[in-house]
Design a protein around this motif. Structure first.
Motif: not given
Length: 227
Positions: A49-74
Motif C-alpha cells: 500500500r505504501l509503495a503504491e502511495q509513495h512510489h519509492p526509488d528503493v524498497v528495503i524488504m524483510d522476508i518474514r513478516m506478518p499478514r503477507m511475507d516479503g516474498i509475496e510483497a516483492t
C-alpha cells in the motif's frame, strides 16, 4: 545523486516487522543528505500500500513478516507482469538464505545481510537505486550454489543462449559465479567499461531485467562450471 547538488534525494521505503531493526534502518538512511525515508511498514500488505502511495526509488524488504511475507510483497511490487516494477532490496539473516532465492525469483534487485555495516546498507541502496543489481559475490556463491537445484525448472531452453556470442557466454558464466564487474574485467583481462557493455548486451538478448535474473537463469540452466 546528491540532494546538495539540487537533485531529488533517493526515496526509500523501509519494511521490517522488528521495530528495532526498522528504526535502525530509518535512522541510518535519514542521516544521509541524498536519501529520504518516505514510509515504514511492519508487514507485506502495508508495504504494498505504501509503495503504491509513495512510489519509492528503493524498497528495503524483510522476508518474514506478518499478514503477507516479503516474498509475496516483492512479487506484487516487482514480479513478472508488473508494469512499473519497484526496486526491492531484500534484507535477511544468512539462516534464511533458501528464502532469499525465492525472493530474487520474485523480482528483488538484490539482497543484504542484516548484520551488514551501515556503510554497506547505504551502498546497497544507492546501487539498487541506480538500476544495478546488488549481489555480494561471497554470499551469492554460497547461496545459489547451495540451492541451485531449486532454480532449475524446465521453463527455459538452452537454445535461447544461441543469441549470445562465445565471449558473452563466458561473461554470463562469471556473473553466475558471483563475480563483480571488476572481478570479471580482471579475469578476462578487459576493461570495466567493456564488461558493462557485455552485461548490458546479455540482459537485452535474454530479455532479463537485471543481473540477479541473469544469475538465476544461468543456474536454472546448469551453466556454471561448463561454459
Amino acid at each position: 545523486m546528491s540532494a546538495e547538488d539540487g537533485d531529488a534525494p533517493i526515496r526509500v521505503l523501509v519494511c521490517d516487522d522488528q521495530d528495532l531493526v526498522r528504526t535502525g534502518f530509518v535512522t541510518i538512511v535519514d542521516a544521509q543528505p541524498d536519501l529520504e525515508v518516505v514510509g515504514e511498514a511492519a508487514d507485506g500488505r502495508t508495504a504494498i500500500r505504501l509503495a503504491e502511495q509513495h512510489h519509492p526509488d528503493v524498497v528495503i524488504m524483510d522476508i518474514r513478516m506478518p499478514r503477507m511475507d516479503g516474498i509475496e510483497a516483492t512479487r506484487s511490487m516487482a514480479g513478472p507482469g508488473v508494469s512499473d516494477p519497484a526496486k526491492v532490496l531484500i534484507v535477511t539473516t544468512f539462516n534464511l538464505d533458501v528464502l532469499v532465492l525465492d525472493a530474487l525469483r520474485a523480482g528483488a534487485s538484490g539482497f543484504l545481510l542484516k548484520d551488514a555495516r551501515p556503510a554497506e546498507l547505504l551502498h546497497a541502496i544507492r546501487t539498487v537505486a541506480a538500476g544495478e543489481a546488488l549481489l555480494s559475490p561471497t554470499v551469492t556463491r554460497a547461496l545459489i550454489g547451495r540451492y541451485a537445484e531449486r532454480v532449475r525448472p524446465a521453463d527455459r531452453d538452452h537454445r535461447e543462449l544461441d543469441a549470445l556470442t562465445a565471449r558473452e557466454r563466458e561473461v554470463l558464466a562469471l556473473i553466475a559465479e558471483g563475480l563483480s564487474n571488476a572481478e570479471i574485467a580482471l579475469a578476462l583481462v578487459i576493461s570495466h567499461e567493456t564488461v558493462k557493455t557485455y552485461v548490458s548486451r546479455i540482459l537485452g538478448k535474454l530479455n532479463l531485467r537485471d543481473r540477479v535474473q541473469a544469475v538465476v537463469l544461468a543456474h536454472r540452466l546448469g551453466l556454471t562450471g561448463d561454459m
